[in-house]
Motif scaffolding. Structure first.
Motif, PDB file in Angstrom:
ATOM      1  N   LEU A 120       0.828  -1.202   0.000  1.00 23.34           N
ATOM      2  CA  LEU A 120       0.000   0.000   0.000  1.00 23.34           C
ATOM      3  C   LEU A 120       0.865   1.255   0.000  1.00 23.34           C
ATOM      4  N   ALA A 121       1.951   1.226   0.773  1.00 21.22           N
ATOM      5  CA  ALA A 121       2.851   2.383   0.824  1.00 21.22           C
ATOM      6  C   ALA A 121       3.527   2.631  -0.517  1.00 21.22           C
ATOM      7  N   ASP A 122       3.705   1.558  -1.283  1.00 19.57           N
ATOM      8  CA  ASP A 122       4.327   1.677  -2.608  1.00 19.57           C
ATOM      9  C   ASP A 122       3.323   2.058  -3.690  1.00 19.57           C
ATOM     10  N   GLY A 123       2.079   2.338  -3.283  1.00 25.26           N
ATOM     11  CA  GLY A 123       1.092   2.833  -4.235  1.00 25.26           C
ATOM     12  C   GLY A 123       0.211   1.777  -4.859  1.00 25.26           C
ATOM     13  N   ARG A 124       0.276   0.527  -4.369  1.00 33.64           N
ATOM     14  CA  ARG A 124      -0.593  -0.507  -4.918  1.00 33.64           C
ATOM     15  C   ARG A 124      -2.015  -0.302  -4.393  1.00 33.64           C
ATOM     16  N   SER A 125      -2.998  -0.529  -5.232  1.00 35.01           N
ATOM     17  CA  SER A 125      -4.391  -0.380  -4.816  1.00 35.01           C
ATOM     18  C   SER A 125      -4.772  -1.513  -3.870  1.00 35.01           C
ATOM     19  N   ARG A 126      -5.828  -1.289  -3.114  1.00 31.14           N
ATOM     20  CA  ARG A 126      -6.296  -2.323  -2.196  1.00 31.14           C
ATOM     21  C   ARG A 126      -6.789  -3.547  -2.958  1.00 31.14           C
ATOM     22  N   GLU A 127      -7.391  -3.325  -4.113  1.00 40.96           N
ATOM     23  CA  GLU A 127      -7.846  -4.450  -4.925  1.00 40.96           C
ATOM     24  C   GLU A 127      -6.665  -5.289  -5.399  1.00 40.96           C
ATOM     25  N   MET A 128      -5.575  -4.612  -5.808  1.00 39.99           N
ATOM     26  CA  MET A 128      -4.377  -5.347  -6.219  1.00 39.99           C
ATOM     27  C   MET A 128      -3.791  -6.107  -5.039  1.00 39.99           C
ATOM     28  N   CYS A 129      -3.781  -5.498  -3.855  1.00 37.18           N
ATOM     29  CA  CYS A 129      -3.261  -6.190  -2.669  1.00 37.18           C
ATOM     30  C   CYS A 129      -4.045  -7.464  -2.389  1.00 37.18           C
ATOM     31  N   LYS A 130      -5.354  -7.409  -2.547  1.00 39.14           N
ATOM     32  CA  LYS A 130      -6.186  -8.596  -2.336  1.00 39.14           C
ATOM     33  C   LYS A 130      -5.774  -9.709  -3.297  1.00 39.14           C
ATOM     34  N   ARG A 131      -5.578  -9.353  -4.564  1.00 36.06           N
ATOM     35  CA  ARG A 131      -5.225 -10.365  -5.562  1.00 36.06           C
ATOM     36  C   ARG A 131      -3.858 -10.959  -5.291  1.00 36.06           C
ATOM     37  N   VAL A 132      -2.914 -10.116  -4.897  1.00 35.14           N
ATOM     38  CA  VAL A 132      -1.567 -10.602  -4.603  1.00 35.14           C
ATOM     39  C   VAL A 132      -1.599 -11.535  -3.397  1.00 35.14           C
ATOM     40  N   LEU A 133      -2.410 -11.212  -2.381  1.00 31.37           N
ATOM     41  CA  LEU A 133      -2.513 -12.084  -1.203  1.00 31.37           C
ATOM     42  C   LEU A 133      -3.112 -13.433  -1.558  1.00 31.37           C
ATOM     43  N   VAL A 134      -4.060 -13.450  -2.488  1.00 32.14           N
ATOM     44  CA  VAL A 134      -4.628 -14.721  -2.938  1.00 32.14           C
ATOM     45  C   VAL A 134      -3.529 -15.583  -3.561  1.00 32.14           C
ATOM     46  N   SER A 135      -2.678 -14.958  -4.368  1.00 27.67           N
ATOM     47  CA  SER A 135      -1.574 -15.702  -4.985  1.00 27.67           C
ATOM     48  C   SER A 135      -0.570 -16.172  -3.935  1.00 27.67           C
ATOM     49  N   LEU A 136      -0.255 -15.308  -2.965  1.00 28.45           N
ATOM     50  CA  LEU A 136       0.682 -15.694  -1.910  1.00 28.45           C
ATOM     51  C   LEU A 136       0.132 -16.865  -1.106  1.00 28.45           C
ATOM     52  N   SER A 137      -1.158 -16.834  -0.810  1.00 28.93           N
ATOM     53  CA  SER A 137      -1.773 -17.949  -0.080  1.00 28.93           C
ATOM     54  C   SER A 137      -1.704 -19.233  -0.896  1.00 28.93           C
ATOM     55  N   ALA A 138      -1.910 -19.117  -2.222  1.00 29.62           N
ATOM     56  CA  ALA A 138      -1.832 -20.297  -3.082  1.00 29.62           C
ATOM     57  C   ALA A 138      -0.411 -20.861  -3.109  1.00 29.62           C
ATOM     58  N   ILE A 139       0.583 -19.988  -3.045  1.00 27.16           N
ATOM     59  CA  ILE A 139       1.982 -20.426  -3.004  1.00 27.16           C
ATOM     60  C   ILE A 139       2.233 -21.265  -1.746  1.00 27.16           C
ATOM     61  N   VAL A 140       1.752 -20.768  -0.603  1.00 27.49           N
ATOM     62  CA  VAL A 140       1.962 -21.488   0.660  1.00 27.49           C
ATOM     63  C   VAL A 140       1.179 -22.800   0.667  1.00 27.49           C
ATOM     64  N   THR A 141      -0.022 -22.787   0.094  1.00 25.91           N
ATOM     65  CA  THR A 141      -0.823 -24.009   0.035  1.00 25.91           C
ATOM     66  C   THR A 141      -0.122 -25.087  -0.781  1.00 25.91           C
ATOM     67  N   GLU A 142       0.495 -24.693  -1.897  1.00 21.77           N
ATOM     68  CA  GLU A 142       1.241 -25.662  -2.705  1.00 21.77           C
ATOM     69  C   GLU A 142       2.426 -26.212  -1.927  1.00 21.77           C
ATOM     70  N   ALA A 143       3.093 -25.343  -1.154  1.00 21.36           N
ATOM     71  CA  ALA A 143       4.215 -25.807  -0.327  1.00 21.36           C
ATOM     72  C   ALA A 143       3.729 -26.784   0.750  1.00 21.36           C
ATOM     73  N   GLN A 144       2.545 -26.525   1.298  1.00 24.54           N
ATOM     74  CA  GLN A 144       1.952 -27.462   2.261  1.00 24.54           C
ATOM     75  C   GLN A 144       1.739 -28.829   1.615  1.00 24.54           C
ATOM     76  N   ARG A 145       1.240 -28.803   0.391  1.00 26.51           N
ATOM     77  CA  ARG A 145       0.981 -30.058  -0.323  1.00 26.51           C
ATOM     78  C   ARG A 145       2.261 -30.863  -0.488  1.00 26.51           C
ATOM     79  N   ARG A 146       3.389 -30.160  -0.624  1.00 28.36           N
ATOM     80  CA  ARG A 146       4.677 -30.819  -0.809  1.00 28.36           C
ATOM     81  C   ARG A 146       5.358 -31.148   0.522  1.00 28.36           C
ATOM     82  N   GLY A 147       4.735 -30.785   1.646  1.00 29.50           N
ATOM     83  CA  GLY A 147       5.328 -31.051   2.947  1.00 29.50           C
ATOM     84  C   GLY A 147       6.455 -30.113   3.321  1.00 29.50           C
TER      85      GLY A 147
END
Length: 375
Positions: A120-147
């Motif tokens: 947000l401080a770097d000028g990203r919109s709140r909508e963009m932040c939401k989308r990026v967090l969805v991707s970050l969560s998906a990254i961690v979920t895939e890592a969970q799947r791999r143990g």
């Protein structure tokens, strides 16, 4: 057993070495500049091991490494090219530059919140932040799947809330501007523009529309597919995107006439190129919609001092929703016609229109009866 001991490095620097046994029985070590930090780590590590949610840093990938694993999984799952491109952008432009080198095991809820604050401080919109967090969560979920990590702390982070100061109203033509656009549309492009205005189709849905999807006898248009920016066919954006839209009388007559004049191609597209192929989004904008707006006088001043088109093609989708709401359609019906995945999405975008129907003016006048004198 967990221990802390003081250690002097060959460089002469003093550090504190914390050692403990992980959930698998392996001995783990980590050094800290102060004894206080080492103590705090051991308390946390022991609690995590006891709860079965501890991942040692030595076996944890970095966020960027986990992101690349996730993207490869997305490619194997044959996600659409546009979706893969969006995910890659999230990783390379937003995630990796800020937390890419962080071990996945250190992604705590406070760390995620700090990451969002930085976006947000770097000028990203709140909508963009939401989308990026969805991707970050998906990254961690895939890592969970791999143990490679036990818990997904992204889900525990504070959600990105929309600021009450942000104007979230979608940009769309006024009724007068919409009429000017329709009046300025050449006959060749009238079927396309009217379809956008009176059906609320997304650009990708319009470009993928087949004559098999248009029942001219019943007066119904069915959304069953879309075309991405690479001209590849795929299903609608979501399950809710599969829908049937009634055709207004003028649009129905226009499409009946257009079917006789439409370029014939193997795909059977309603709005193809002259050779019958898939028309690109860019061509529709630059050759059709932008010139129409200039001819209609619906413009803004460009950087060169010349008039530029004011609206994107998506603005006509919003205009269609506004027309339906003005006619008294219920929020649930508007949700269905727009192909929104949830009623909340409909209210988020068009709630102010439901609140501002013209019949409220008469209602408000009635509230005054008997209380004040009308001049």
């Amino acid at each position: 057993m967990a221990t802390i001991r003081k250690r002097t490095l060959p460089s002469g620097k003093t550090v504190w070495l914390a050692s403990y046994t992980d959930g698998g029985g392996a001995r783990r070590f980590r050094q800290f500049p102060t004894k206080k930090e080492a103590d705090a780590f051991l308390v946390q590590a022991r609690n995590q091991v006891a709860s079965g949610v501890h991942t040692p840093d030595s076996v944890s990938p970095t966020v960027t490494e986990a992101g690349e694993m996730w993207l490869k999984r997305c490619e194997r799952d044959k996600l659409e090219a546009t979706t893969l491109r969006q995910y890659r952008t999230h990783l390379t432009l937003h995630i990796a530059p800020r937390i890419g080198g962080m071990k996945l095991s250190r992604i705590t809820a406070p760390a995620v919140n700090a990451f969002v604050d930085q976006l947000l401080a770097d000028g990203r919109s709140r909508e963009m932040c939401k989308r990026v967090l969805v991707s970050l969560s998906a990254i961690v979920t895939e890592a969970q799947r791999r143990g490679l990590v036990i818990v997904n702390n992204v889900r525990s982070a504070s959600p990105v809330k929309r600021s009450t100061r942000e104007d979230v109203r979608p940009e769309m033509p006024t009724r007068e501007e919409l009429k000017a656009i329709i009046d300025a549309t050449p006959d060749r492009w009238r079927p396309l523009i009217l379809t956008l205005v009176f059906t609320g189709l997304r650009g990708s849905e319009l470009r993928g529309l087949l004559w098999d999807d248009v029942d001219l006898k019943r007066g119904v248009l069915s959304v069953r597919r879309r075309v991405d920016r690479f001209n590849a066919f795929g299903p609608p954006k979501s399950k809710a995107g599969t829908r049937d839209i009634p055709l207004s009388p003028t649009l129905l007559r226009t499409l009946k006439a257009w079917k006789l004049a439409c370029p014939i191609g193997k795909l059977g597209l309603v709005f193809p190129t002259g050779a019958g192929g898939v028309e690109t989004h860019g061509n529709i904008l630059s050759r059709v919609f932008w010139p129409i707006q200039v001819a209609a006088g619906v413009t803004v001043l460009g950087s060169d001092g010349q008039p530029d088109a004011k609206f994107s093609m998506h603005a006509l989708r919003h205009a269609a929703a506004a027309l339906w709401i003005a006619q008294g359609l219920s929020p649930k019906r508007v949700q269905t016609l727009m192909g929104h995945a949830s009623i909340q999405q409909t209210f988020d975008q068009y709630g102010y229109l439901f609140e501002a129907r013209e019949d409220e003016a008469a209602m408000l006048a009635g509230v005054e009866n008997g209380l004040v004198e009308h001049v």
